[in-house]
Design a protein around this motif. Structure first.
Motif, PDB file in Angstrom:
ATOM      1  N   TYR A 118      73.781  35.982  40.023  1.00  9.77           N
ATOM      2  CA  TYR A 118      74.579  36.630  39.925  1.00  9.77           C
ATOM      3  C   TYR A 118      76.528  36.057  38.945  1.00  9.77           C
ATOM      4  CZ  TYR A 118      78.439  40.680  38.275  1.00  9.77           C
ATOM      5  OH  TYR A 118      78.779  40.908  37.270  1.00  9.77           O
ATOM      6  N   TYR A 119      76.803  35.245  40.145  1.00  9.81           N
ATOM      7  CA  TYR A 119      77.401  34.204  39.758  1.00  9.81           C
ATOM      8  C   TYR A 119      76.892  33.139  39.738  1.00  9.81           C
ATOM      9  CZ  TYR A 119      81.083  37.494  42.051  1.00  9.81           C
ATOM     10  OH  TYR A 119      82.047  39.280  42.087  1.00  9.81           O
ATOM     11  N   PRO A 121      77.230  32.422  32.991  1.00 11.49           N
ATOM     12  CA  PRO A 121      78.923  32.429  32.036  1.00 11.49           C
ATOM     13  C   PRO A 121      79.090  34.010  32.823  1.00 11.49           C
ATOM     14  CG  PRO A 121      76.772  31.363  31.228  1.00 11.49           C
ATOM     15  CD  PRO A 121      75.967  32.105  32.170  1.00 11.49           C
ATOM     16  N   GLU A 122      80.612  34.057  32.546  1.00 13.71           N
ATOM     17  CA  GLU A 122      81.411  35.424  32.855  1.00 13.71           C
ATOM     18  C   GLU A 122      80.729  36.143  32.121  1.00 13.71           C
ATOM     19  OE1 GLU A 122      86.036  36.759  33.378  1.00 13.71           O
ATOM     20  OE2 GLU A 122      85.191  34.128  33.640  1.00 13.71           O
ATOM     21  N   ALA A 123      80.686  36.265  30.167  1.00 16.52           N
ATOM     22  CA  ALA A 123      80.812  37.047  29.805  1.00 16.52           C
ATOM     23  C   ALA A 123      79.378  37.380  29.399  1.00 16.52           C
ATOM     24  CB  ALA A 123      81.277  36.468  27.990  1.00 16.52           C
ATOM     25  N   GLN A 124      78.287  36.759  29.566  1.00 19.28           N
ATOM     26  CA  GLN A 124      76.994  37.379  29.938  1.00 19.28           C
ATOM     27  C   GLN A 124      77.165  38.401  31.060  1.00 19.28           C
ATOM     28  OE1 GLN A 124      76.996  34.729  29.342  1.00 19.28           O
ATOM     29  NE2 GLN A 124      76.559  34.000  27.981  1.00 19.28           N
ATOM     30  N   ARG A 125      78.254  37.671  32.512  1.00 22.57           N
ATOM     31  CA  ARG A 125      77.448  38.479  33.440  1.00 22.57           C
ATOM     32  C   ARG A 125      78.101  39.720  33.579  1.00 22.57           C
ATOM     33  NH1 ARG A 125      80.559  34.602  37.188  1.00 22.57           N
ATOM     34  NH2 ARG A 125      82.153  35.851  36.667  1.00 22.57           N
ATOM     35  N   ARG A 126      79.602  39.580  32.733  1.00 22.37           N
ATOM     36  CA  ARG A 126      80.208  41.273  32.236  1.00 22.37           C
ATOM     37  C   ARG A 126      79.042  42.195  31.161  1.00 22.37           C
ATOM     38  NH1 ARG A 126      83.424  44.552  35.144  1.00 22.37           N
ATOM     39  NH2 ARG A 126      83.599  45.967  33.527  1.00 22.37           N
ATOM     40  N   ARG A 127      79.015  41.868  31.103  1.00 18.89           N
ATOM     41  CA  ARG A 127      77.497  42.947  30.164  1.00 18.89           C
ATOM     42  C   ARG A 127      77.076  43.223  30.947  1.00 18.89           C
ATOM     43  NH1 ARG A 127      77.454  39.580  24.501  1.00 18.89           N
ATOM     44  NH2 ARG A 127      76.833  37.808  25.857  1.00 18.89           N
TER      45      ARG A 127
END
Length: 124
Positions: free
Chosen positions: A102-103, A106-112
């Motif tokens: 999960y980490y 990338p942050e944007a895709q992780r948030r989605r």
């Protein structure tokens, strides 16, 4: 005989090291000890001194208090009947691998992905 606090602290060291993708050898080298000593800390067979715990926390990029989180509260958290969560989530290899993966996203895709998981769990 190992003390439950030493075992808990060792387990937290192991999980944080694993999440960071660090080997016992790398951690040992970073704090000036052999990997066998790291093994003994992680199993709770040897107690970690305050100064050594301070060094480990610095290398693993956490506060010293991280190693004591959940101590004493573990049993109460998992007494709910029908809970599908493992008793020790940090000891579940599948959960740890999921967190590590999960980490790595990338942050944007992780948030989605997080939002999608939340929606799926709400409808389950």
């Amino acid at each position: 005989m190992k003390h439950p606090v030493d075992a808990h602290v060792g387990q937290r060291i192991r999980h944080r090291r694993w999440l960071m993708g660090m080997t016992q050898q790398q951690l040992g080298d970073a704090i000036g000890i052999k990997f066998q000593q790291v093994q003994k800390y992680e199993t709770g067979m040897n107690r970690v001194s305050a100064s050594r715990l301070w060094d480990i926390a610095r290398v693993l990029d956490v506060d010293v208090s991280f190693f004591f989180e959940g101590l004493g509260a573990e049993a109460a958290e998992h007494e709910a009947a029908g809970s599908e969560m493992p008793r020790d989530l940090m000891a579940d290899k599948e959960a740890m691998e999921l967190i590590r993966s999960y980490y790595a996203i990338p942050e944007a895709q992780r948030r989605r992905l997080f939002d999608l998981a939340r929606v799926l769990s709400d409808v389950a």
